[in-house]
Design a protein around this motif. Structure first.
Motif, short mmCIF file in Angstrom:
data_model
loop_
_atom_site.label_atom_id
_atom_site.label_comp_id
_atom_site.label_asym_id
_atom_site.label_seq_id
_atom_site.Cartn_x
_atom_site.Cartn_y
_atom_site.Cartn_z
N THR A 1 35.17 116.87 25.67
CA THR A 1 36.10 116.00 24.97
C THR A 1 37.33 115.74 25.84
O THR A 1 37.91 116.66 26.41
CB THR A 1 36.53 116.63 23.63
N LEU A 2 37.73 114.48 25.94
CA LEU A 2 38.79 114.07 26.85
C LEU A 2 40.05 113.69 26.09
O LEU A 2 40.04 113.47 24.88
CB LEU A 2 38.33 112.87 27.69
N ASP A 3 41.15 113.62 26.81
CA ASP A 3 42.40 113.07 26.30
C ASP A 3 43.04 112.26 27.42
O ASP A 3 42.45 112.05 28.48
CB ASP A 3 43.34 114.18 25.79
N SER A 4 44.27 111.79 27.18
CA SER A 4 44.91 110.91 28.14
C SER A 4 45.29 111.61 29.44
O SER A 4 45.57 110.95 30.44
CB SER A 4 46.17 110.30 27.52
N ILE A 5 45.27 112.95 29.47
CA ILE A 5 45.70 113.68 30.67
C ILE A 5 44.52 113.95 31.59
O ILE A 5 44.64 113.83 32.81
CB ILE A 5 46.37 115.01 30.26
N ILE A 6 43.37 114.31 31.05
CA ILE A 6 42.24 114.71 31.89
C ILE A 6 41.20 113.60 32.03
O ILE A 6 40.22 113.79 32.76
CB ILE A 6 41.58 115.98 31.33
N ALA A 7 41.37 112.46 31.37
CA ALA A 7 40.39 111.38 31.45
C ALA A 7 40.54 110.63 32.77
O ALA A 7 41.65 110.33 33.21
CB ALA A 7 40.54 110.43 30.29
N CYS A 8 39.43 110.36 33.43
CA CYS A 8 39.41 109.59 34.68
C CYS A 8 38.41 108.45 34.52
O CYS A 8 37.26 108.67 34.13
CB CYS A 8 38.98 110.48 35.86
N ASP A 9 38.86 107.24 34.83
CA ASP A 9 37.99 106.06 34.74
C ASP A 9 37.21 105.92 36.03
O ASP A 9 37.79 105.77 37.11
CB ASP A 9 38.82 104.81 34.49
N GLY A 10 35.88 105.94 35.92
CA GLY A 10 35.04 105.79 37.09
C GLY A 10 34.80 104.34 37.45
O GLY A 10 35.03 103.44 36.64
N PRO A 11 34.33 104.07 38.66
CA PRO A 11 34.03 102.68 39.05
C PRO A 11 32.88 102.06 38.29
O PRO A 11 32.69 100.86 38.36
CB PRO A 11 33.70 102.81 40.55
N ASP A 12 32.10 102.87 37.55
CA ASP A 12 31.04 102.33 36.72
C ASP A 12 31.51 102.01 35.31
O ASP A 12 30.70 101.83 34.40
CB ASP A 12 29.87 103.31 36.66
N LYS B 1 38.09 115.43 35.10
CA LYS B 1 38.51 115.47 36.50
C LYS B 1 37.48 116.16 37.40
O LYS B 1 37.25 115.75 38.54
CB LYS B 1 39.86 116.18 36.61
N THR B 2 36.83 117.21 36.88
CA THR B 2 35.85 117.94 37.70
C THR B 2 34.64 117.08 38.02
O THR B 2 34.23 116.97 39.18
CB THR B 2 35.42 119.22 36.97
N CYS B 3 34.08 116.43 36.99
CA CYS B 3 32.89 115.59 37.21
C CYS B 3 33.23 114.36 38.03
O CYS B 3 32.41 113.89 38.83
CB CYS B 3 32.28 115.19 35.87
N TYR B 4 34.45 113.84 37.85
CA TYR B 4 34.86 112.68 38.65
C TYR B 4 34.95 113.06 40.13
O TYR B 4 34.52 112.31 41.01
CB TYR B 4 36.21 112.16 38.17
N GLY B 5 35.50 114.25 40.40
CA GLY B 5 35.60 114.69 41.78
C GLY B 5 34.25 114.92 42.42
O GLY B 5 34.02 114.61 43.59
N LYS B 6 33.29 115.48 41.64
CA LYS B 6 31.96 115.72 42.18
C LYS B 6 31.20 114.42 42.46
O LYS B 6 30.47 114.30 43.45
CB LYS B 6 31.14 116.57 41.21
#
Length: 495
Positions: free
Chosen positions: A253-264, A270-275
């Motif tokens: 579950t995400l919120d405005s602090i840890i949510a990252c918008d991917g290019p898709d 943040k962890t999955c976005y970095g991987k």
């Protein structure tokens, strides 16, 4: 031709002509000053306390008694039951020739979509309540289920375009199941469930977010359902259901602090976005001493090189748009700017000694390359006695050090169309540029046209002959002449 008198507007109260000197305007009609009174109590009115209804005018108190809402909460106070309808005023108009008698209120039907959504009647300003851009009667502004009166604080608009109090809205449209209701430890069951709640467990009724489909491109990006205000989460201009706002890979579950918008166009933690989208190679991931190989091919891993060097020429750019050094496409994460051209960060080094450069060290040469300051001075700087690291005669290639006779250049690139130095005509580069009145000069050519004195921005004077002069020479040739000007106040200068 017979004389025709001018038609003047008629007063709705006495039906006589109203002239400009005595007119009062209300409700689109003109009234006499003496007729501009309340139709019940006879009080003189003005623009602040006048209320109009069907060609009759009233003060606000009498208008509320005759046409306003009645019942508990209206009238003398919130704890008073107001049944005042104007009987003490004999329930008649103040003016006997008026046809505005007190009758029971009847609602005038409005065209479809214009009136009160509850009763369909016209909504006047004195009784208007707004909700989501629609006008309601004050007495119709109630919860559709429990009939509780609402205001702007506790009003909730449901998906059926009706209004509810917060409690009824939560029961009808809110989430249901364990944890919702009286407390985190209470089991909230839907009122429509007829089973025995006292048994082991009541079934958790999960409201599906896809039950109401939205138009393409307007709903939740994850499920495509309509997103209502009570469950709305925003990310990059898209509306998400709160239960759908999770990481695409790990479902966190995400919120405005840890949510990252991917290019898709999906969302990640943040962890999955970095991987998935972050940089890979030596120094990224768990620590600077950890070799991260996520995303690398078997050939790259088998090369046993801990450093993965990206190829800047793998994506070629159009002619004149890429990096001037390698010709590859330059992206924002590696962009370096110099004189309007974009360079790769690893290509932004001195063309001669390959020293890494930055905005304070880079010098743009006339060959459209970049150099560090020492290499720029050796390649394009002035040569001869006094130039270099010490006041000695410098000759780096064995050529004569006397390149410029009489402090004027005799070789180099001649400027075209008169764009160069006005003294010698050769091209002027940024490292030796002097400017006066939008004219460009070499630093060595920036001298007085008469006495050849070196000039700067403090003592330069542009003469009407298009050349530059020092102050004494300018005053000598172009200054005022006569008694009082020149060597002294008592000297007649005829120079």
């Amino acid at each position: 031709m017979p004389f025709v008198a001018i038609e003047h507007p008629k007063c709705p109260k006495c039906s006589k002509s109203v002239y400009a000197a005595e007119e009062r305007i209300a409700g689109g009609y003109k009234w006499h000053k003496m007729c501009f009174k309340c139709g019940l109590c006879g009080k003189f009115l003005d623009s602040t306390n006048c209320a109009e209804h069907e060609k009759e005018i009233y003060c606000k108190n009498c208008h509320g008694r005759k046409y306003g809402p009645k019942g508990y909460g209206f009238g003398g106070g919130a704890g008073c039951l107001s049944t005042d309808s104007g009987e003490h005023l004999e329930n008649t108009s103040y003016y006997h020739n008026s046809n505005a008698a007190l009758e029971s209120r009847s609602v005038s039907k409005a065209p479809d979509g214009d009136g009160c959504p509850r009763c369909g009647g016209f909504v006047y300003m004195a009784e208007k309540m707004l909700a989501k851009g629609r006008s309601w009667h004050r007495e119709c502004f109630k919860c559709s289920t429990c009939k509780k009166r609402l205001d702007s604080v506790n009003c909730c608009e449901g998906s059926d375009k009706d209004i509810y109090c917060k409690v009824c809205y939560g029961k009808k449209f809110g989430p249901k199941g364990y944890g919702y209701g009286q407390g985190a430890g209470a089991l909230q069951s839907d009122p429509s469930y007829n089973g025995n709640v006292s048994t082991s467990r009541a079934p958790i009724i999960d409201s599906s977010t896809t039950s109401i489909k939205a138009k393409p491109g307007e709903g939740c990006p994850r499920c495509g359902g309509v997103v209502f205000a009570a469950e709305q989460v925003l990310a990059k201009g898209n509306e998400w259901h709160r239960k759908c706002f999770k990481c695409k890979d790990c479902n966190k579950t995400l919120d405005s602090i840890i949510a990252c918008d991917g290019p898709d166009r999906d969302v990640y933690c943040k962890t999955c976005y970095g991987k998935k989208w972050g940089p890979h190679g030596y120094g990224f991931a768990c620590g600077s001493g950890f070799l991260q190989t996520d995303g690398l091919t078997d050939e790259q891993i088998s090369a046993s090189r801990p450093f993965f060097n990206p190829d800047t020429t793998s994506i070629k750019a159009a002619n004149g748009e890429g990096c001037p050094r390698c010709g590859g496409k330059v992206f924002a994460a590696e962009q370096q700017l110099a004189k309007g051209t974009m360079w790769h960060k690893i290509c932004f080094n001195c063309s001669t000694c390959h020293r890494p450069l930055d905005s304070t060290l880079a010098c743009d040469g006339p060959d459209k390359e970049i150099y560090c300051r020492p290499c720029y001075g050796k390649q394009f700087g002035p040569k001869g006695f006094g130039y270099g690291h010490s006041p000695t005669l410098v000759s780096t290639k064995g050529e004569s050090t006397t390149l410029f006779s009489e402090a004027r250049p005799t070789s180099g690139i001649k400027s075209r169309n008169g764009g160069g130095c006005l003294r010698c005509g050769y091209e002027v580069y940024a490292a030796e540029q002097m400017i006066s009145k939008n004219k460009v000069w070499h630093k060595r050519c920036f001298t007085c046209a008469d006495c050849s004195k070196s000039l700067d921005s403090m003592n330069v004077n542009d003469g009407p002959d298009g050349d530059i002069h020092c102050k004494p020479c300018y005053a000598k040739f172009f200054g005022p002449k006569g008694c009082g000007f020149g060597l002294g106040a008592g000297v007649l200068s005829t120079a």
